[in-house]
Scaffold this motif. Sequence first.
Motif, mmCIF file in Angstrom:
data_model
loop_
_atom_site.group_PDB
_atom_site.id
_atom_site.type_symbol
_atom_site.label_atom_id
_atom_site.label_comp_id
_atom_site.label_asym_id
_atom_site.label_seq_id
_atom_site.Cartn_x
_atom_site.Cartn_y
_atom_site.Cartn_z
ATOM 1 N N ALA A 187 40.506 51.565 31.915
ATOM 2 C CA ALA A 187 40.778 50.353 32.691
ATOM 3 C C ALA A 187 41.881 49.557 32.000
ATOM 4 C CB ALA A 187 39.525 49.513 32.809
ATOM 5 N N VAL A 188 42.974 49.303 32.727
ATOM 6 C CA VAL A 188 44.072 48.528 32.146
ATOM 7 C C VAL A 188 44.102 47.096 32.653
ATOM 8 C CG1 VAL A 188 45.497 50.550 31.673
ATOM 9 C CG2 VAL A 188 45.687 49.409 33.896
ATOM 10 N N ALA A 189 43.388 46.819 33.743
ATOM 11 C CA ALA A 189 43.340 45.442 34.259
ATOM 12 C C ALA A 189 42.207 45.321 35.263
ATOM 13 C CB ALA A 189 44.668 45.059 34.922
ATOM 14 N N ARG A 190 41.700 44.095 35.393
ATOM 15 C CA ARG A 190 40.717 43.790 36.440
ATOM 16 C C ARG A 190 41.083 42.447 37.067
ATOM 17 N NH1 ARG A 190 36.892 46.360 32.799
ATOM 18 N NH2 ARG A 190 35.979 48.186 33.847
ATOM 19 N N TYR A 191 40.945 42.379 38.384
ATOM 20 C CA TYR A 191 41.288 41.161 39.115
ATOM 21 C C TYR A 191 40.211 40.853 40.144
ATOM 22 C CZ TYR A 191 45.987 42.489 37.452
ATOM 23 O OH TYR A 191 47.064 42.865 36.690
ATOM 24 N N GLU A 192 39.953 39.576 40.342
ATOM 25 C CA GLU A 192 39.144 39.136 41.475
ATOM 26 C C GLU A 192 40.087 38.954 42.663
ATOM 27 O OE1 GLU A 192 36.048 38.770 42.118
ATOM 28 O OE2 GLU A 192 35.005 38.728 40.189
ATOM 29 N N ILE A 193 39.987 39.835 43.641
ATOM 30 C CA ILE A 193 40.909 39.823 44.773
ATOM 31 C C ILE A 193 40.268 39.100 45.955
ATOM 32 C CG2 ILE A 193 42.300 41.214 46.330
ATOM 33 C CD1 ILE A 193 43.086 41.578 43.419
ATOM 34 N N PRO A 194 40.866 37.999 46.421
ATOM 35 C CA PRO A 194 40.334 37.338 47.623
ATOM 36 C C PRO A 194 40.407 38.271 48.824
ATOM 37 C CG PRO A 194 41.879 35.905 46.448
ATOM 38 C CD PRO A 194 42.013 37.281 45.850
ATOM 39 N N THR A 195 39.327 38.344 49.580
ATOM 40 C CA THR A 195 39.292 39.199 50.765
ATOM 41 C C THR A 195 38.594 38.448 51.892
ATOM 42 O OG1 THR A 195 38.670 41.396 51.573
ATOM 43 C CG2 THR A 195 37.166 40.343 50.002
ATOM 44 N N THR A 196 38.155 39.143 52.910
ATOM 45 C CA THR A 196 37.506 38.486 54.045
ATOM 46 C C THR A 196 36.182 39.180 54.354
ATOM 47 O OG1 THR A 196 38.512 39.905 55.731
ATOM 48 C CG2 THR A 196 39.768 37.960 55.036
ATOM 49 N N HIS A 197 35.265 38.442 54.982
ATOM 50 C CA HIS A 197 33.983 39.018 55.372
ATOM 51 C C HIS A 197 34.181 40.139 56.392
ATOM 52 C CE1 HIS A 197 30.812 36.611 53.419
ATOM 53 N NE2 HIS A 197 31.766 35.712 53.312
ATOM 54 N N ASP A 198 35.217 40.044 57.207
ATOM 55 C CA ASP A 198 35.452 41.075 58.214
ATOM 56 C C ASP A 198 35.720 42.421 57.569
ATOM 57 O OD1 ASP A 198 35.939 41.890 61.014
ATOM 58 O OD2 ASP A 198 37.977 42.240 60.299
ATOM 59 N N LEU A 199 36.392 42.416 56.422
ATOM 60 C CA LEU A 199 36.719 43.663 55.738
ATOM 61 C C LEU A 199 35.641 44.104 54.759
ATOM 62 C CD1 LEU A 199 40.516 43.387 54.826
ATOM 63 C CD2 LEU A 199 39.467 44.660 56.701
ATOM 64 N N GLU A 200 35.138 43.178 53.959
ATOM 65 C CA GLU A 200 34.299 43.555 52.823
ATOM 66 C C GLU A 200 32.927 42.893 52.788
ATOM 67 O OE1 GLU A 200 35.209 45.876 50.970
ATOM 68 O OE2 GLU A 200 37.370 45.912 50.681
ATOM 69 N N SER A 201 32.659 41.981 53.706
ATOM 70 C CA SER A 201 31.393 41.233 53.746
ATOM 71 C C SER A 201 31.215 40.314 52.540
ATOM 72 C CB SER A 201 30.189 42.184 53.831
ATOM 73 O OG SER A 201 30.280 42.978 55.000
ATOM 74 N N VAL A 202 32.276 40.091 51.787
ATOM 75 C CA VAL A 202 32.270 39.148 50.668
ATOM 76 C C VAL A 202 33.619 38.427 50.652
ATOM 77 C CG1 VAL A 202 30.650 40.461 49.230
ATOM 78 C CG2 VAL A 202 33.097 40.936 49.086
ATOM 79 N N GLU A 203 33.698 37.372 49.846
ATOM 80 C CA GLU A 203 34.935 36.597 49.790
ATOM 81 C C GLU A 203 35.899 37.110 48.718
ATOM 82 O OE1 GLU A 203 33.956 32.499 49.394
ATOM 83 O OE2 GLU A 203 33.134 32.337 51.426
ATOM 84 N N THR A 204 35.386 37.786 47.687
ATOM 85 C CA THR A 204 36.249 38.377 46.660
ATOM 86 C C THR A 204 35.690 39.738 46.252
ATOM 87 O OG1 THR A 204 35.058 37.389 44.786
ATOM 88 C CG2 THR A 204 36.884 36.111 45.731
ATOM 89 N N LYS A 205 36.583 40.596 45.789
ATOM 90 C CA LYS A 205 36.181 41.907 45.282
ATOM 91 C C LYS A 205 36.780 42.089 43.886
ATOM 92 C CE LYS A 205 34.586 45.128 47.208
ATOM 93 N NZ LYS A 205 33.214 45.713 47.280
ATOM 94 N N LEU A 206 35.903 42.334 42.912
ATOM 95 C CA LEU A 206 36.394 42.641 41.572
ATOM 96 C C LEU A 206 37.004 44.032 41.599
ATOM 97 C CD1 LEU A 206 36.672 41.948 38.580
ATOM 98 C CD2 LEU A 206 34.404 42.965 38.217
ATOM 99 N N SER A 207 38.289 44.101 41.332
ATOM 100 C CA SER A 207 39.019 45.362 41.481
ATOM 101 C C SER A 207 39.638 45.763 40.147
ATOM 102 C CB SER A 207 40.104 45.232 42.544
ATOM 103 O OG SER A 207 39.511 44.904 43.793
ATOM 104 N N THR A 208 39.526 47.033 39.846
ATOM 105 C CA THR A 208 39.998 47.578 38.572
ATOM 106 C C THR A 208 41.230 48.438 38.789
ATOM 107 O OG1 THR A 208 37.737 47.625 37.719
ATOM 108 C CG2 THR A 208 39.362 48.960 36.559
#
Length: 225
Positions: A187-208
């Motif tokens: 893992a070289v980086a991790r980010y909290e990516i803002p998303t939408t409930h329509d796509l992911e059912s959450v407001e952010t996705k921790l992405s590596t």
Amino acid sequence: MAGFVQEHTTIRRASAVPEIVLHQADDAIGLWERTERAAGGHLPPPFWAFAWAGGQAVARYVLDHPEIVRNRRVLDLAAGGGVVAIAAARAGASEVTATEIDPAALDALALNAAANGVTVTARLGDVLDAPEDDSELHADVVTAGDVFYNRELSARMMAFLRRAAERGAVVLAGDPGRAYAPTGLRAVARYEIPTTHDLESVETKLSTVWQLERQDRANPADTEE
């Protein structure tokens, strides 16, 4: 499909990569139904109409570390709307090639590249089993965003990425915790990516952002599961 893309999307900034604007939609299922009606048959889901978390993570990492791609040839797999490819071009890549199996995605990518004032070469088709002597695929940097959501695709994608790493390419894959994401990568980086409930059912996705390395260079201490 270029006119269709423009009609059914809005140009706005990517949530985690505000330097980049993209043609984006709000309703995934509704847009999919409209694309199939327009085409008169079955089409892949319109992944090109959304800035997915895994892709945004790689794009963010590339823009924050432009030395990774500067003056290098970049190959972006399953590019969708092109957020990673555009980021690479903006970061100074000498050449960017983006691959997609969906013709509509290439139209969206062309519009997005133009909106950001960059040049991206598009290649239509499944390249994961392409011959080893296909020189267009022998890039200095290979990227993939959000591609581990299906068991078969994940296995084929990892095989391609590992071959690229063994050739000496810098290989980066972004993933927001999909079911078939590989383990044991660095893992070289991790980010909290803002998303939408329509796509992911959450407001952010921790992405590596994962980096694949040549087996003779991999350091077990640098890997994470």
